[in-house]
Scaffold this motif. Sequence first.
Motif, PDB file in Angstrom:
ATOM      1  N   GLU A  92       0.830  -1.201   0.000  1.00  0.00           N
ATOM      2  CA  GLU A  92       0.000   0.000   0.000  1.00  0.00           C
ATOM      3  C   GLU A  92       0.873   1.263   0.000  1.00  0.00           C
ATOM      4  N   SER A  93       1.977   1.207  -0.776  1.00  0.00           N
ATOM      5  CA  SER A  93       2.910   2.332  -0.843  1.00  0.00           C
ATOM      6  C   SER A  93       2.989   2.932  -2.240  1.00  0.00           C
ATOM      7  N   ASP A  94       2.123   2.518  -3.134  1.00  0.00           N
ATOM      8  CA  ASP A  94       2.112   3.024  -4.506  1.00  0.00           C
ATOM      9  C   ASP A  94       1.615   4.471  -4.497  1.00  0.00           C
ATOM     10  N   VAL A  95       2.518   5.408  -4.846  1.00  0.00           N
ATOM     11  CA  VAL A  95       2.162   6.828  -4.769  1.00  0.00           C
ATOM     12  C   VAL A  95       1.123   7.220  -5.815  1.00  0.00           C
ATOM     13  N   THR A  96       0.922   6.370  -6.813  1.00  0.00           N
ATOM     14  CA  THR A  96      -0.096   6.660  -7.825  1.00  0.00           C
ATOM     15  C   THR A  96      -1.482   6.152  -7.411  1.00  0.00           C
ATOM     16  N   ASP A  97      -1.551   5.447  -6.289  1.00  0.00           N
ATOM     17  CA  ASP A  97      -2.818   4.878  -5.821  1.00  0.00           C
ATOM     18  C   ASP A  97      -2.942   5.105  -4.315  1.00  0.00           C
ATOM     19  N   PRO A  98      -3.118   6.376  -3.888  1.00  0.00           N
ATOM     20  CA  PRO A  98      -3.103   6.694  -2.454  1.00  0.00           C
ATOM     21  C   PRO A  98      -4.301   6.154  -1.684  1.00  0.00           C
ATOM     22  N   ASN A  99      -5.401   5.873  -2.364  1.00  0.00           N
ATOM     23  CA  ASN A  99      -6.606   5.361  -1.700  1.00  0.00           C
ATOM     24  C   ASN A  99      -7.073   4.077  -2.395  1.00  0.00           C
ATOM     25  N   PRO A 100      -6.318   3.001  -2.212  1.00  0.00           N
ATOM     26  CA  PRO A 100      -6.624   1.772  -2.956  1.00  0.00           C
ATOM     27  C   PRO A 100      -7.968   1.171  -2.571  1.00  0.00           C
ATOM     28  N   LEU A 101      -8.613   0.581  -3.553  1.00  0.00           N
ATOM     29  CA  LEU A 101      -9.877  -0.111  -3.343  1.00  0.00           C
ATOM     30  C   LEU A 101      -9.634  -1.616  -3.395  1.00  0.00           C
ATOM     31  N   TYR A 102     -10.245  -2.332  -2.497  1.00  0.00           N
ATOM     32  CA  TYR A 102     -10.090  -3.780  -2.422  1.00  0.00           C
ATOM     33  C   TYR A 102     -11.448  -4.452  -2.627  1.00  0.00           C
TER      34      TYR A 102
ATOM     35  N   GLU B 217      14.240   6.178 -18.335  1.00  0.00           N
ATOM     36  CA  GLU B 217      14.164   6.109 -16.881  1.00  0.00           C
ATOM     37  C   GLU B 217      13.377   4.862 -16.489  1.00  0.00           C
ATOM     38  N   CYS B 218      14.070   3.932 -15.785  1.00  0.00           N
ATOM     39  CA  CYS B 218      13.474   2.636 -15.459  1.00  0.00           C
ATOM     40  C   CYS B 218      13.527   2.331 -13.962  1.00  0.00           C
ATOM     41  N   SER B 219      13.752   3.326 -13.123  1.00  0.00           N
ATOM     42  CA  SER B 219      13.982   3.068 -11.702  1.00  0.00           C
ATOM     43  C   SER B 219      12.883   3.562 -10.775  1.00  0.00           C
ATOM     44  N   ALA B 220      12.052   4.493 -11.237  1.00  0.00           N
ATOM     45  CA  ALA B 220      11.019   5.142 -10.414  1.00  0.00           C
ATOM     46  C   ALA B 220      11.619   5.978  -9.293  1.00  0.00           C
ATOM     47  N   SER B 221      12.880   6.398  -9.449  1.00  0.00           N
ATOM     48  CA  SER B 221      13.578   7.197  -8.447  1.00  0.00           C
ATOM     49  C   SER B 221      13.686   8.647  -8.910  1.00  0.00           C
ATOM     50  N   ILE B 222      13.348   9.583  -8.038  1.00  0.00           N
ATOM     51  CA  ILE B 222      13.447  11.001  -8.381  1.00  0.00           C
ATOM     52  C   ILE B 222      14.896  11.413  -8.609  1.00  0.00           C
ATOM     53  N   ASP B 223      15.830  10.849  -7.826  1.00  0.00           N
ATOM     54  CA  ASP B 223      17.244  11.168  -8.035  1.00  0.00           C
ATOM     55  C   ASP B 223      17.711  10.706  -9.412  1.00  0.00           C
ATOM     56  N   ALA B 224      17.283   9.514  -9.808  1.00  0.00           N
ATOM     57  CA  ALA B 224      17.660   9.000 -11.124  1.00  0.00           C
ATOM     58  C   ALA B 224      17.047   9.849 -12.233  1.00  0.00           C
TER      59      ALA B 224
ATOM     60  N   LEU C  90       9.915   4.911 -18.496  1.00  0.00           N
ATOM     61  CA  LEU C  90       9.390   3.562 -18.590  1.00  0.00           C
ATOM     62  C   LEU C  90       8.963   3.007 -17.236  1.00  0.00           C
ATOM     63  N   SER C  91       9.493   3.580 -16.159  1.00  0.00           N
ATOM     64  CA  SER C  91       9.125   3.110 -14.825  1.00  0.00           C
ATOM     65  C   SER C  91       7.678   3.469 -14.524  1.00  0.00           C
ATOM     66  N   ASP C  92       7.086   2.749 -13.572  1.00  0.00           N
ATOM     67  CA  ASP C  92       5.684   2.969 -13.234  1.00  0.00           C
ATOM     68  C   ASP C  92       5.459   4.267 -12.477  1.00  0.00           C
ATOM     69  N   GLY C  93       6.519   4.874 -11.935  1.00  0.00           N
ATOM     70  CA  GLY C  93       6.346   6.091 -11.147  1.00  0.00           C
ATOM     71  C   GLY C  93       5.602   5.838  -9.845  1.00  0.00           C
ATOM     72  N   ASN C  94       5.699   4.608  -9.336  1.00  0.00           N
ATOM     73  CA  ASN C  94       4.925   4.236  -8.157  1.00  0.00           C
ATOM     74  C   ASN C  94       5.711   4.302  -6.855  1.00  0.00           C
ATOM     75  N   ILE C  95       6.960   4.767  -6.923  1.00  0.00           N
ATOM     76  CA  ILE C  95       7.782   4.879  -5.713  1.00  0.00           C
ATOM     77  C   ILE C  95       7.971   6.337  -5.320  1.00  0.00           C
ATOM     78  N   ASP C  96       8.523   7.152  -6.236  1.00  0.00           N
ATOM     79  CA  ASP C  96       8.702   8.592  -6.004  1.00  0.00           C
ATOM     80  C   ASP C  96       7.827   9.387  -6.962  1.00  0.00           C
ATOM     81  N   LEU C  97       7.350  10.515  -6.497  1.00  0.00           N
ATOM     82  CA  LEU C  97       6.679  11.460  -7.393  1.00  0.00           C
ATOM     83  C   LEU C  97       7.738  12.290  -8.110  1.00  0.00           C
TER      84      LEU C  97
END
Length: 309
Positions: free
Chosen positions: A49-59, A203-210, A227-234
């Motif tokens: 539940e740490s995906d920054v693109t899905d802050p309010n996940p539905l189950y 970009e394949c790391s989802a890291s803002i520094d990268a 190419l990364s999902d962008g699900n770790i860093d904004l």
Amino acid sequence: MIQQSLILSGKQKLEWIRNEIRDLEADEILIQTIAGAISIGAELPQYNESDVTDPNPLYPKETGYESYGQVIKVGDDVKNIKIGNHVLAFYGHKNVGIVKASNVVKVPDSLEYRNALLNTLSCDAGKGVLKLKPASKDKVLVTGAGTIGLLTIHFLKNYMDVDHIDVLEPYESRRVLAKTFGATNTYSNKEEVPAVFYDYGLECSASIDAFHTQLKSLKHHQEICILSDGNIDLFYLNEDFYEKELKIVGSSDGWDYQQHSNWFFTEGVKTPHLSKIFEREIQSDELIDCFMELSNNNNRPLKVLVKYL
């Protein structure tokens, strides 16, 4: 027949759900799963539940998406797929799956399924590379040598014939693999990466520094594909983007999984190191324990192969 599906019912809560298989529609096929995979970069943020693109996940959520199996039943209108064929599909962590016949990729019986399973992410990586269309003499920077990064290197080297591919990756074992896949230089930290040097970036790391390293490293008026999902860093833009008048494109899913397989399956025979991406193998009944272990361990494998038979 009973279908068992791995469902995420809450944060770090996985369970197997059993359902009776429904009747096939005329354009559908039934697949007995032989193997699948855990795509750690995509699935763990969802699990934690740490995906920054899905802050309010539905189950509940279904899990996984890469599946390899054998066709055991076909609908009345299906002509190009036969019972006994081996195929790739996108139904995830299930022992059997029902899919449209038009949505699967046929796999030669002679092809090892570890290589076959990588066609999906290779096609995703290829789509991003094709958006940039680097020439063979262009210099390309890839940030992140996880699964998608390694497959990007593979596509750049073997499909696009790019000579110079550099890689930024903090983990030594992944830098070694990047070299095996065809990287020219590998860097362990951003300070080593030359500034204003590259024609294209992926970009394949989802890291803002990268990501910011990519912007710093590109020449003026050049282009980067995320190419990364962008699900770790904004991600956010910095002064390099504006001062150099750079371009950014996104890429999601593949360009054509069937057409890509015509190249990838043939190329896979010549590049056996592709199977090294699967650094761990488990049985399907170990999936729940494996997710828990991966969540608690920072030293994670690139990709996990999941065997069903």
